[in-house]
Write a protein that holds these residues in place. Structure first.
Motif, PDB file in Angstrom:
ATOM      1  N   ASN A  14      48.473  19.446  34.069  1.00 15.17           N
ATOM      2  CA  ASN A  14      47.867  20.743  34.391  1.00 15.17           C
ATOM      3  C   ASN A  14      46.704  20.590  35.373  1.00 15.17           C
ATOM      4  O   ASN A  14      45.767  19.814  35.133  1.00 15.17           O
ATOM      5  N   ILE A  15      46.770  21.318  36.488  1.00 14.16           N
ATOM      6  CA  ILE A  15      45.637  21.430  37.405  1.00 14.16           C
ATOM      7  C   ILE A  15      44.747  22.561  36.898  1.00 14.16           C
ATOM      8  O   ILE A  15      45.226  23.682  36.681  1.00 14.16           O
ATOM      9  N   THR A  16      43.478  22.257  36.686  1.00 13.91           N
ATOM     10  CA  THR A  16      42.582  23.259  36.096  1.00 13.91           C
ATOM     11  C   THR A  16      42.039  24.242  37.116  1.00 13.91           C
ATOM     12  O   THR A  16      41.783  25.405  36.783  1.00 13.91           O
ATOM     13  N   SER A  17      41.859  23.807  38.382  1.00 19.79           N
ATOM     14  CA  SER A  17      41.356  24.713  39.418  1.00 19.79           C
ATOM     15  C   SER A  17      41.582  24.097  40.793  1.00 19.79           C
ATOM     16  O   SER A  17      41.783  22.883  40.918  1.00 19.79           O
ATOM     17  N   ALA A  18      41.525  24.961  41.811  1.00 21.27           N
ATOM     18  CA  ALA A  18      41.603  24.520  43.212  1.00 21.27           C
ATOM     19  C   ALA A  18      40.481  25.199  43.980  1.00 21.27           C
ATOM     20  O   ALA A  18      40.094  26.336  43.660  1.00 21.27           O
ATOM     21  N   GLU A  19      39.960  24.520  44.985  1.00 23.76           N
ATOM     22  CA  GLU A  19      38.814  25.052  45.718  1.00 23.76           C
ATOM     23  C   GLU A  19      38.714  24.417  47.097  1.00 23.76           C
ATOM     24  O   GLU A  19      39.343  23.382  47.369  1.00 23.76           O
ATOM     25  N   ILE A  20      37.923  25.052  47.960  1.00 25.64           N
ATOM     26  CA  ILE A  20      37.551  24.482  49.251  1.00 25.64           C
ATOM     27  C   ILE A  20      36.042  24.469  49.322  1.00 25.64           C
ATOM     28  O   ILE A  20      35.376  25.424  48.900  1.00 25.64           O
ATOM     29  N   ARG A  21      35.496  23.397  49.844  1.00 27.83           N
ATOM     30  CA  ARG A  21      34.056  23.313  50.090  1.00 27.83           C
ATOM     31  C   ARG A  21      33.825  22.989  51.558  1.00 27.83           C
ATOM     32  O   ARG A  21      34.375  22.011  52.076  1.00 27.83           O
ATOM     33  N   HIS A  70      31.201  27.351  48.909  1.00 30.48           N
ATOM     34  CA  HIS A  70      32.209  27.075  47.892  1.00 30.48           C
ATOM     35  C   HIS A  70      33.208  28.236  47.845  1.00 30.48           C
ATOM     36  O   HIS A  70      32.825  29.383  47.641  1.00 30.48           O
ATOM     37  N   ILE A  71      34.497  27.917  48.035  1.00 29.53           N
ATOM     38  CA  ILE A  71      35.537  28.945  48.077  1.00 29.53           C
ATOM     39  C   ILE A  71      36.579  28.639  47.000  1.00 29.53           C
ATOM     40  O   ILE A  71      37.424  27.736  47.180  1.00 29.53           O
ATOM     41  N   PRO A  72      36.582  29.345  45.874  1.00 30.18           N
ATOM     42  CA  PRO A  72      37.627  29.147  44.863  1.00 30.18           C
ATOM     43  C   PRO A  72      38.982  29.617  45.381  1.00 30.18           C
ATOM     44  O   PRO A  72      39.091  30.637  46.069  1.00 30.18           O
ATOM     45  N   LEU A  73      40.030  28.862  45.081  1.00 33.89           N
ATOM     46  CA  LEU A  73      41.404  29.208  45.439  1.00 33.89           C
ATOM     47  C   LEU A  73      42.207  29.486  44.177  1.00 33.89           C
ATOM     48  O   LEU A  73      41.831  29.039  43.078  1.00 33.89           O
ATOM     49  N   PRO A  74      43.332  30.178  44.286  1.00 33.00           N
ATOM     50  CA  PRO A  74      44.201  30.363  43.126  1.00 33.00           C
ATOM     51  C   PRO A  74      44.641  29.012  42.548  1.00 33.00           C
ATOM     52  O   PRO A  74      45.057  28.112  43.286  1.00 33.00           O
ATOM     53  N   ARG A  75      44.550  28.872  41.235  1.00 32.61           N
ATOM     54  CA  ARG A  75      44.918  27.618  40.581  1.00 32.61           C
ATOM     55  C   ARG A  75      46.360  27.236  40.885  1.00 32.61           C
ATOM     56  O   ARG A  75      46.708  26.053  40.986  1.00 32.61           O
ATOM     57  N   GLU A  76      47.220  28.253  41.062  1.00 36.48           N
ATOM     58  CA  GLU A  76      48.639  28.001  41.260  1.00 36.48           C
ATOM     59  C   GLU A  76      48.912  27.176  42.516  1.00 36.48           C
ATOM     60  O   GLU A  76      49.914  26.450  42.602  1.00 36.48           O
ATOM     61  N   ILE A  77      48.027  27.283  43.508  1.00 38.23           N
ATOM     62  CA  ILE A  77      48.195  26.478  44.730  1.00 38.23           C
ATOM     63  C   ILE A  77      48.095  24.995  44.394  1.00 38.23           C
ATOM     64  O   ILE A  77      48.906  24.169  44.835  1.00 38.23           O
ATOM     65  N   PHE A  87      39.501  20.193  50.709  1.00 38.68           N
ATOM     66  CA  PHE A  87      40.439  20.958  49.880  1.00 38.68           C
ATOM     67  C   PHE A  87      40.580  20.153  48.595  1.00 38.68           C
ATOM     68  O   PHE A  87      41.088  19.036  48.606  1.00 38.68           O
ATOM     69  N   ILE A  88      40.134  20.705  47.474  1.00 37.45           N
ATOM     70  CA  ILE A  88      39.933  19.929  46.255  1.00 37.45           C
ATOM     71  C   ILE A  88      40.781  20.490  45.110  1.00 37.45           C
ATOM     72  O   ILE A  88      40.825  21.705  44.888  1.00 37.45           O
ATOM     73  N   LEU A  89      41.429  19.587  44.371  1.00 39.03           N
ATOM     74  CA  LEU A  89      42.163  19.935  43.150  1.00 39.03           C
ATOM     75  C   LEU A  89      41.451  19.286  41.963  1.00 39.03           C
ATOM     76  O   LEU A  89      41.135  18.090  42.004  1.00 39.03           O
TER      77      LEU A  89
END
Length: 449
Positions: A94-101, A176-183, A234-236
């Motif tokens: 399970n990936i808990t979150s995705a984000e860009i910084r 900090h830019i949160p992305l949809p976890r599904e990505i 681009f961080i997972l």
């Protein structure tokens, strides 16, 4: 290009005048100094200069001195390191979150100004063998009519964190830019199914995953600051079981915008027309704004004498508007022939050779840019005119704000290895135009008759 000088030393004091003793006194060389006047004008870069830089730019800023406006946003690919891998023990797969910084190296303007940013995934691969310019059209690479995958209101001074955290030595200011976890989950699922997809950047970019081709960071609104972004990630995020610690722990996998992949900033300049129309001076404005065009008086120079040295100096006017957010002054200027620039000077990775192109640094003590000896370029112009190979622009040169790179820490100790357009926010008003002519001082060497 390295320049070598031949040094001649006398054997003893008795031979110091050997050459001149063999010549009639009337044939001794004398020197004569003459002043010529150079026409200058502002030259539009047309928002289109080669964008060969690893720095990205984001924001909108109005210059308080000139009233000109610059807006910038950018497209970026994200590099996949060779043999990229997730840990074997990701909890629940399970990936808990995705984000860009987006890490902010520097900025100009008000750090409390609010901006709105939309993020769109690219649907077309940016060709690594293609040159990209600052008037790039993002619509060729993504669908901005579709809903963005992320929206972000931000200020460059992040007010969502505590002051004590902001002033820690290891804190790096970032957007900090949160992305949809599904990505992130889709990326992890493909990794488990086909890990070879992540062998290198090429296989990753062509994987078809959302974000694999990169993102367009589109500025939607805001005015008052412009950020220089030197790192984009681009961080997972996930949790995994750490065998050494024997417990669950937080983990990340990162894709970064690096030199191996493309970052292409788009600039839009507004209100430059009034500066281009100002005949009382000339202007320098970066990024992708205004150069200064000089017409050297090659057709007026003496054909019978030898040019020993030729010096030209461009003087900057001081700013007249008081503001806490003044633009910087261009640090380095390239003098290059107009035809050479139009024929791909930067595209061909050329650097200053002190023969047909020259560099000058801003001297804050004298408020000038001084080119100490441009004799070579003048001789070339005269020769072209003489043998009938001169183009319409043969005696025209551009002054372009540039960022030089040396193979050592300074220009004094290092060799120039790279030359790019200056993409920082700079501006200068120079003496010239129709009001004042720029002086070119030439010292001739000639034999007395």
């Amino acid at each position: 290009m390295l320049c070598m000088a031949a040094v001649v030393t006398a054997c003893d004091d008795d031979t110091n005048t050997l050459g001149s003793a063999m010549m009639p006194i009337t044939d001794l060389v004398s020197k004569e100094s003459k002043i010529y006047y150079v026409d200058t004008e502002s030259y539009s870069a047309g928002d289109s200069v080669l964008a060969r830089t690893t720095m990205s730019y984001l924001g909108r800023f109005t210059d308080p001195e000139t009233g000109t406006i610059i807006k910038s946003d950018f497209l970026a690919q994200f590099h996949c390191i060779e043999d990229f891998a997730f840990p074997d023990s990701v909890l629940n797969n399970n990936i808990t979150s995705a984000e860009i910084r987006l890490y902010v190296n520097n900025f100009i303007g008000d750090s409390l100004t609010s901006f709105k940013l939309n993020v769109y995934p690219l649907n077309k691969v940016m060709n690594p063998d293609q040159d990209y310019y600052t008037n790039i059209n993002p619509l060729q690479y993504c669908d901005v009519n579709a809903a963005p995958i992320a929206e972000k209101w931000y200020t460059l001074s992040d007010r969502t964190i505590q002051d004590e955290s902001r002033w820690k030595s290891d804190y790096y200011n970032n957007i900090h830019i949160p992305l949809p976890r599904e990505i992130g989950q889709a990326i992890y699922d493909l990794y488990r199914k086909s890990p070879e997809t992540f062998s290198n950047s090429e296989t990753w970019i062509n994987s078809g995953l959302v974000g694999s081709k990169g993102f367009y960071f589109k500025l939607e609104s805001g005015d008052g600051a412009l950020a220089y972004i030197d790192i984009a990630q681009f961080i997972l995020n996930f949790r995994y079981y750490d065998q050494e610690l024997e417990k669950d722990t937080a983990g990340t996998c990162q894709f970064a915008a690096t030199e191996e992949v493309i970052q292409a900033t788009r600039f839009e300049n507004s209100n430059l027309d009034k500066l281009l129309a100002d005949k009382s001076a000339t202007y320098l404005k970066s990024p992708a704004g205004i150069f200064t065009l000089a017409t050297l008086p090659a057709d007026q120079l003496s054909k019978s004498d030898t040019i020993n040295t030729a010096k030209i100096m461009f003087t900057r006017y001081n700013d007249v508007v008081e503001s806490g957010f003044k633009l910087s002054i261009p640090k380095s200027l390239l003098m290059v022939r107009l035809d050479d620039y139009l024929n791909g000077y930067f595209e061909k990775y050329k650097v200053c050779d002190n023969y047909t192109s020259y560099l000058a640094s801003f001297n804050s003590k004298t408020n000038t840019y001084e080119f100490n000896n441009i004799a070579h370029i003048l001789n070339i112009m005269m020769e072209e005119k003489k043998n009938g190979t001169a183009s319409e622009n043969y005696n025209k040169v551009l002054l372009i704000p540039v960022e030089p790179t040396y193979d050592s820490n300074t220009a004094i100790t290092g060799n120039l290895v790279k030359l790019c357009h200056d993409f920082s926010m700079t501006s200068a008003r120079l003496v010239g135009g129709e009001s004042d002519k720029v002086k070119l001082e030439i010292i001739y060497s000639k034999f007395n008759k």
